[in-house]
Scaffold this motif. Structure first.
Motif, PDB file in Angstrom:
ATOM      1  N   TYR A  96      56.488  29.025  45.731  1.00  0.00           N
ATOM      2  CA  TYR A  96      55.042  28.783  45.600  1.00  0.00           C
ATOM      3  C   TYR A  96      54.808  27.357  45.111  1.00  0.00           C
ATOM      4  O   TYR A  96      55.386  26.936  44.103  1.00  0.00           O
ATOM      5  N   PRO A  97      53.940  26.591  45.798  1.00  0.00           N
ATOM      6  CA  PRO A  97      53.633  25.227  45.350  1.00  0.00           C
ATOM      7  C   PRO A  97      52.527  25.216  44.300  1.00  0.00           C
ATOM      8  O   PRO A  97      51.647  26.080  44.300  1.00  0.00           O
ATOM      9  N   LEU A  98      52.570  24.231  43.424  1.00  0.00           N
ATOM     10  CA  LEU A  98      51.525  24.060  42.409  1.00  0.00           C
ATOM     11  C   LEU A  98      50.144  24.093  43.046  1.00  0.00           C
ATOM     12  O   LEU A  98      49.886  23.422  44.046  1.00  0.00           O
ATOM     13  N   GLY A  99      49.229  24.872  42.454  1.00  0.00           N
ATOM     14  CA  GLY A  99      47.866  24.896  42.965  1.00  0.00           C
ATOM     15  C   GLY A  99      47.091  26.107  42.504  1.00  0.00           C
ATOM     16  O   GLY A  99      47.666  27.146  42.160  1.00  0.00           O
ATOM     17  N   GLY A 100      45.767  25.977  42.464  1.00  0.00           N
ATOM     18  CA  GLY A 100      44.914  27.090  42.096  1.00  0.00           C
ATOM     19  C   GLY A 100      45.070  27.529  40.652  1.00  0.00           C
ATOM     20  O   GLY A 100      44.800  28.688  40.322  1.00  0.00           O
ATOM     21  N   PRO A 154      38.734  34.938  47.455  1.00  0.00           N
ATOM     22  CA  PRO A 154      39.628  34.069  48.220  1.00  0.00           C
ATOM     23  C   PRO A 154      40.644  33.410  47.291  1.00  0.00           C
ATOM     24  O   PRO A 154      40.284  32.883  46.240  1.00  0.00           O
ATOM     25  N   CYS A 155      41.932  33.452  47.664  1.00  0.00           N
ATOM     26  CA  CYS A 155      42.967  32.937  46.785  1.00  0.00           C
ATOM     27  C   CYS A 155      44.271  32.793  47.555  1.00  0.00           C
ATOM     28  O   CYS A 155      44.624  33.680  48.340  1.00  0.00           O
ATOM     29  N   ALA A 156      45.002  31.715  47.308  1.00  0.00           N
ATOM     30  CA  ALA A 156      46.296  31.496  47.951  1.00  0.00           C
ATOM     31  C   ALA A 156      47.459  31.771  47.008  1.00  0.00           C
ATOM     32  O   ALA A 156      48.609  31.478  47.331  1.00  0.00           O
ATOM     33  N   GLY A 157      47.177  32.355  45.831  1.00  0.00           N
ATOM     34  CA  GLY A 157      48.216  32.576  44.834  1.00  0.00           C
ATOM     35  C   GLY A 157      49.054  33.807  45.083  1.00  0.00           C
ATOM     36  O   GLY A 157      48.849  34.550  46.044  1.00  0.00           O
ATOM     37  N   THR A 158      50.033  34.027  44.202  1.00  0.00           N
ATOM     38  CA  THR A 158      50.907  35.198  44.287  1.00  0.00           C
ATOM     39  C   THR A 158      50.370  36.292  43.368  1.00  0.00           C
ATOM     40  O   THR A 158      49.921  36.019  42.254  1.00  0.00           O
ATOM     41  N   HIS A 159      50.441  37.547  43.860  1.00  0.00           N
ATOM     42  CA  HIS A 159      49.845  38.669  43.127  1.00  0.00           C
ATOM     43  C   HIS A 159      50.722  39.907  43.200  1.00  0.00           C
ATOM     44  O   HIS A 159      51.491  40.075  44.152  1.00  0.00           O
ATOM     45  N   VAL A 160      50.569  40.780  42.192  1.00  0.00           N
ATOM     46  CA  VAL A 160      51.283  42.053  42.184  1.00  0.00           C
ATOM     47  C   VAL A 160      50.609  43.041  43.129  1.00  0.00           C
ATOM     48  O   VAL A 160      49.498  42.810  43.603  1.00  0.00           O
ATOM     49  N   LYS A 161      51.296  44.158  43.420  1.00  0.00           N
ATOM     50  CA  LYS A 161      50.793  45.142  44.375  1.00  0.00           C
ATOM     51  C   LYS A 161      49.695  46.027  43.793  1.00  0.00           C
ATOM     52  O   LYS A 161      48.833  46.518  44.522  1.00  0.00           O
ATOM     53  N   SER A 162      49.749  46.251  42.480  1.00  0.00           N
ATOM     54  CA  SER A 162      48.746  47.106  41.845  1.00  0.00           C
ATOM     55  C   SER A 162      48.614  46.733  40.375  1.00  0.00           C
ATOM     56  O   SER A 162      49.532  46.142  39.782  1.00  0.00           O
ATOM     57  N   LEU A 163      47.472  47.087  39.782  1.00  0.00           N
ATOM     58  CA  LEU A 163      47.159  46.626  38.429  1.00  0.00           C
ATOM     59  C   LEU A 163      48.120  47.144  37.375  1.00  0.00           C
ATOM     60  O   LEU A 163      48.299  46.504  36.329  1.00  0.00           O
ATOM     61  N   GLY A 164      48.762  48.290  37.624  1.00  0.00           N
ATOM     62  CA  GLY A 164      49.675  48.845  36.637  1.00  0.00           C
ATOM     63  C   GLY A 164      50.830  47.927  36.298  1.00  0.00           C
ATOM     64  O   GLY A 164      51.425  48.038  35.213  1.00  0.00           O
ATOM     65  N   GLU A 165      51.163  47.004  37.196  1.00  0.00           N
ATOM     66  CA  GLU A 165      52.260  46.075  36.954  1.00  0.00           C
ATOM     67  C   GLU A 165      51.898  44.999  35.929  1.00  0.00           C
ATOM     68  O   GLU A 165      52.787  44.323  35.403  1.00  0.00           O
ATOM     69  N   ILE A 166      50.619  44.826  35.659  1.00  0.00           N
ATOM     70  CA  ILE A 166      50.186  43.762  34.742  1.00  0.00           C
ATOM     71  C   ILE A 166      50.642  44.033  33.319  1.00  0.00           C
ATOM     72  O   ILE A 166      51.060  43.127  32.601  1.00  0.00           O
TER      73      ILE A 166
END
Length: 241
Positions: A38-42, A206-218
């Motif tokens: 992932y490149p720096l951004g957002g 709208p977002c180009a970042g990396t995210h988990v599959k579901s909120l429970g992982e937070i």
């Protein structure tokens, strides 16, 4: 343009290792035909990791986007056309995934309760901060925000990745988005199709970042600080456990 694995699916987002071909090199820089870095951004820092091949190895210390993705390296430089294996520093990457998704969730909750827009954010491994405007909450109100955020996490809502036409999202009153009207205006008019992160039925952004599959992982969100940052702007800082 470099293919970015994380952009189209959760499978790509959770990729820890990948193979790619070297397209160009410069002193301390390697460009690949595809990447999981992932490149720096957002507001999200870049990934770290390594590039490995038969004749050598280099350490990825930063990643920047300029048409292709530029992997800033220390160590050996592979030959153009060389097939390399990239390995992500997964601990760092997964921390940023959890933090970035929690940022969307906190932004959605603050917007829901106080109609405040997200006007800035910075994601970290150990703590993150979000700037809101207009907002000025006291400690009791901040506790209420924290409780609602963690209630949503307990429900383990699904997080989806999709592509949408900008015209279907912008100024659509049926969609509550943590991207404020001001931030919409920062997107070039030429950008008409957007990668979108949707959290259950509570947030579309709208977002180009990396995210988990579901909120429970937070895990659990705990607010650690609130700062007034000028007229009607407040910064909320939190950590995860």
């Amino acid at each position: 343009m470099t293919q970015q694995y994380h952009m189209t699916s959760h499978e790509g987002t959770y990729m820890k290792q990948f193979e790619a071909k070297v397209e160009a090199t410069f002193p301390g820089i390697v460009e690949l035909n595809k990447t999981a870095f992932y490149p720096l951004g957002g507001g999200q820092p870049s990934d770290f990791g390594t590039l490995n091949w038969d004749e050598g190895k280099s350490k990825v210390t930063d990643v920047r986007k300029k048409n292709r993705i530029r992997h800033i390296i220390e160590g050996d430089i592979p030959e153009i056309g060389q097939t390399i294996t990239g390995e992500i520093d997964w601990s760092r990457r997964y921390s940023h995934m959890r933090m970035h998704t929690s940022q969307h969730l906190v932004s959605a909750v603050v917007n829901e309760l106080y109609e405040a827009d997200t006007v800035g954010n910075q994601i970290g491994q150990d703590k993150s901060r979000i700037d809101f405007k207009p907002l000025k909450v006291n400690q009791t109100q901040l506790n209420e925000i924290e409780d609602l955020v963690n209630d949503y996490i307990f429900k383990d809502l699904e997080v989806k990745i999709s592509e949408e036409e900008r015209s279907n999202l912008e100024n659509n009153t049926d969609i509550r988005s943590s991207m404020s009207s001001g931030l919409w205006k920062m997107l070039p008019k030429s950008v008409t199709r957007l990668r979108v992160i949707t959290i259950g039925d509570i947030d579309v952004c709208p977002c180009a970042g990396t995210h988990v599959k579901s909120l429970g992982e937070i895990g659990k969100v705990s607010f650690t600080k609130r700062d007034n940052k000028g007229s009607e702007k407040q910064r909320l800082t939190y950590s995860l456990s």
